[in-house]
Design an enzyme around this catalytic site. Structure first.
Site, PDB file in Angstrom:
ATOM      1  N   ASP A 190      30.611  32.894  51.865  1.00  0.00           N
ATOM      2  CA  ASP A 190      30.393  33.691  50.655  1.00  0.00           C
ATOM      3  C   ASP A 190      30.241  35.179  50.993  1.00  0.00           C
ATOM      4  O   ASP A 190      29.705  35.534  52.046  1.00  0.00           O
ATOM      5  CB  ASP A 190      29.139  33.182  49.937  1.00  0.00           C
ATOM      6  CG  ASP A 190      29.093  33.643  48.483  1.00  0.00           C
ATOM      7  OD1 ASP A 190      30.138  34.055  47.949  1.00  0.00           O
ATOM      8  OD2 ASP A 190      28.007  33.572  47.891  1.00  0.00           O
ATOM      9  N   ASN A 244      36.009  28.115  40.905  1.00  0.00           N
ATOM     10  CA  ASN A 244      36.594  29.417  41.240  1.00  0.00           C
ATOM     11  C   ASN A 244      37.855  29.738  40.431  1.00  0.00           C
ATOM     12  O   ASN A 244      38.326  30.882  40.439  1.00  0.00           O
ATOM     13  CB  ASN A 244      36.871  29.540  42.745  1.00  0.00           C
ATOM     14  CG  ASN A 244      35.624  29.730  43.584  1.00  0.00           C
ATOM     15  OD1 ASN A 244      35.558  29.282  44.729  1.00  0.00           O
ATOM     16  ND2 ASN A 244      34.610  30.401  43.040  1.00  0.00           N
TER      17      ASN A 244
HETATM   18  C1  IPE Z   1      30.969  29.145  46.412  1.00  0.00           C
HETATM   19  O1  IPE Z   1      30.814  30.503  46.261  1.00  0.00           O
HETATM   20  C2  IPE Z   1      32.398  28.805  46.679  1.00  0.00           C
HETATM   21  C3  IPE Z   1      32.958  29.302  47.938  1.00  0.00           C
HETATM   22  C4  IPE Z   1      32.358  30.025  48.839  1.00  0.00           C
HETATM   23  C5  IPE Z   1      34.302  28.903  48.160  1.00  0.00           C
HETATM   24  P1  IPE Z   1      30.802  31.213  44.822  1.00  0.00           P
HETATM   25  O2  IPE Z   1      30.734  32.659  45.118  1.00  0.00           O
HETATM   26  O3  IPE Z   1      31.924  30.729  43.992  1.00  0.00           O
HETATM   27  O4  IPE Z   1      29.440  30.671  44.197  1.00  0.00           O
HETATM   28  P2  IPE Z   1      28.504  31.278  43.081  1.00  0.00           P
HETATM   29  O5  IPE Z   1      29.346  31.550  41.885  1.00  0.00           O
HETATM   30  O6  IPE Z   1      27.902  32.513  43.635  1.00  0.00           O
HETATM   31  O7  IPE Z   1      27.461  30.230  42.852  1.00  0.00           O
HETATM   32  C1  IPE Z   2      33.732  33.733  48.801  1.00  0.00           C
HETATM   33  O1  IPE Z   2      33.483  35.073  48.562  1.00  0.00           O
HETATM   34  C2  IPE Z   2      35.211  33.402  48.742  1.00  0.00           C
HETATM   35  C3  IPE Z   2      35.628  32.607  47.565  1.00  0.00           C
HETATM   36  C4  IPE Z   2      34.852  32.062  46.668  1.00  0.00           C
HETATM   37  C5  IPE Z   2      37.064  32.405  47.408  1.00  0.00           C
HETATM   38  P1  IPE Z   2      33.287  35.598  47.084  1.00  0.00           P
HETATM   39  O2  IPE Z   2      34.618  35.987  46.549  1.00  0.00           O
HETATM   40  O3  IPE Z   2      32.516  34.625  46.272  1.00  0.00           O
HETATM   41  O4  IPE Z   2      32.412  36.906  47.328  1.00  0.00           O
HETATM   42  P2  IPE Z   2      31.238  37.453  46.419  1.00  0.00           P
HETATM   43  O5  IPE Z   2      30.216  36.372  46.291  1.00  0.00           O
HETATM   44  O6  IPE Z   2      31.836  37.792  45.098  1.00  0.00           O
HETATM   45  O7  IPE Z   2      30.730  38.630  47.147  1.00  0.00           O
HETATM   46 MG    MG Z   3      30.522  34.386  45.934  1.00  0.00          MG
END
Ligand code: IPE
Ligand code: IPE
Ligand code: MG
Length: 253
Positions: free
Chosen positions: A24, A72
């Site tokens: 993340d 996502n």
């Molecule tokens: C979880 O992260 C999914 C991945 C890292 C692939 P998200 O960024 O989607 O989760 P939330 O929305 O912060 O809970």
């Molecule tokens: C995780 O990083 C990757 C995916 C969920 C694809 P994020 O895209 O969730 O990054 P933040 O949480 O917005 O910083």
């Molecule tokens: Mg995230």
């Protein structure tokens, strides 16, 4: 010992054999630099390469990476397209190396809903690494813990309806085998980067007794050093699985 063996070998050092990572912080990594969110994702792929390379040397045997959740899809279409593009790029550029190095790849998550070219490449990665057994890499893509449990429940229901099994045959182990992670032990250690402290629908069943660490680093900045720190933290934990500690049992009779 191969990746198929489920038990930790006796006398083995206290290394988490199965590590799962919620990768993340890609979006915030880019935002902090004044760049569009999706610029963080290719940097996240670089971090994946570093970790996949380092994990076996650190004693890890199974590595599960959360790359794209069933939720996502709520992201802007351009960002979703970028993640799809990067999965294809990663497989196209790294598959030969993974094959050579004995890495077995499994993609967790629903195939329905994936664009056909992505589904095709996922199947190719699994097919071409099917006979490898040095290291097991699972990538959760279009994965949700709840969807996975629902899919397993449906599979079990079909078997009951067909009369092949009776409801009493459904045990923890029977059910677990029908999850997309079936055949692998549960993760010993779950790491989530970026400071968020939640599962976000990752490995809901499998993480029942996992240890958790939340390093304060955005995924694109994650290095093998952070992995080693997570392992060191894991080694300080005491896993009880609901039981009592041996010394306490002696002390209290
Ligand atoms: C979880 O992260 C999914 C991945 C890292 C692939 P998200 O960024 O989607 O989760 P939330 O929305 O912060 O809970
Ligand atoms: C995780 O990083 C990757 C995916 C969920 C694809 P994020 O895209 O969730 O990054 P933040 O949480 O917005 O910083
Ligand atoms: Mg995230």
């Amino acid at each position: 010992m191969t990746i198929a063996d489920k038990e930790q070998p006796k006398g083995a050092p206290d290394v988490p054999l199965h590590v799962a990572i919620v990768m993340d912080g890609n979006g915030r990594w880019a935002k902090r630099r004044g760049l569009p969110r999706q610029v963080g994702h290719p940097k996240g792929v670089d971090a994946i390469r570093r970790v996949v390379e380092a994990a076996p040397d650190q004693g890890i045997r199974w590595l599960t990476l959360y790359a794209f959740s069933t939720e996502n899809w709520r992201r802007p279409a351009g960002e979703v397209a970028e993640v799809m593009r990067l999965l294809k790029l990663y497989v196209n550029s790294d598959l030969d190396k993974l094959v050579r190095e004995g890495v077995k790849v499994r993609i967790l998550g629903r195939r329905e809903g994936l664009p056909p070219d992505v589904a095709e490449i996922v199947e190719r990665a699994e097919r071409q690494t099917a006979h490898n057994d040095k290291f097991f890499l699972q990538v959760a893509f279009n994965y949700g813990g709840r969807a996975d449990i629902v899919d397993a429940a449906r599979a079990v229901a079909v078997e009951v309806a067909a009369g092949r099994i009776a409801p009493e045959d459904i045990t923890d182990a029977f059910f677990e085998d029908r999850l997309s992670t079936g055949g692998l032990p549960s993760p010993d250690l779950v790491i989530r980067t970026s400071g968020e402290q939640r599962l976000s629908n990752f490995l809901l069943w499998e993480s029942a007794y996992s240890e958790f660490v939340f390093p304060d680093v955005l995924w694109p900045d994650f290095t093998p050093h952070h992995l080693a720190e997570g392992i060191a933290e894991f080694q300080k934990r005491e896993r009880r699985y609901g039981g009592a500690v041996a010394d306490d049992v002696l002390a209290t009779g």
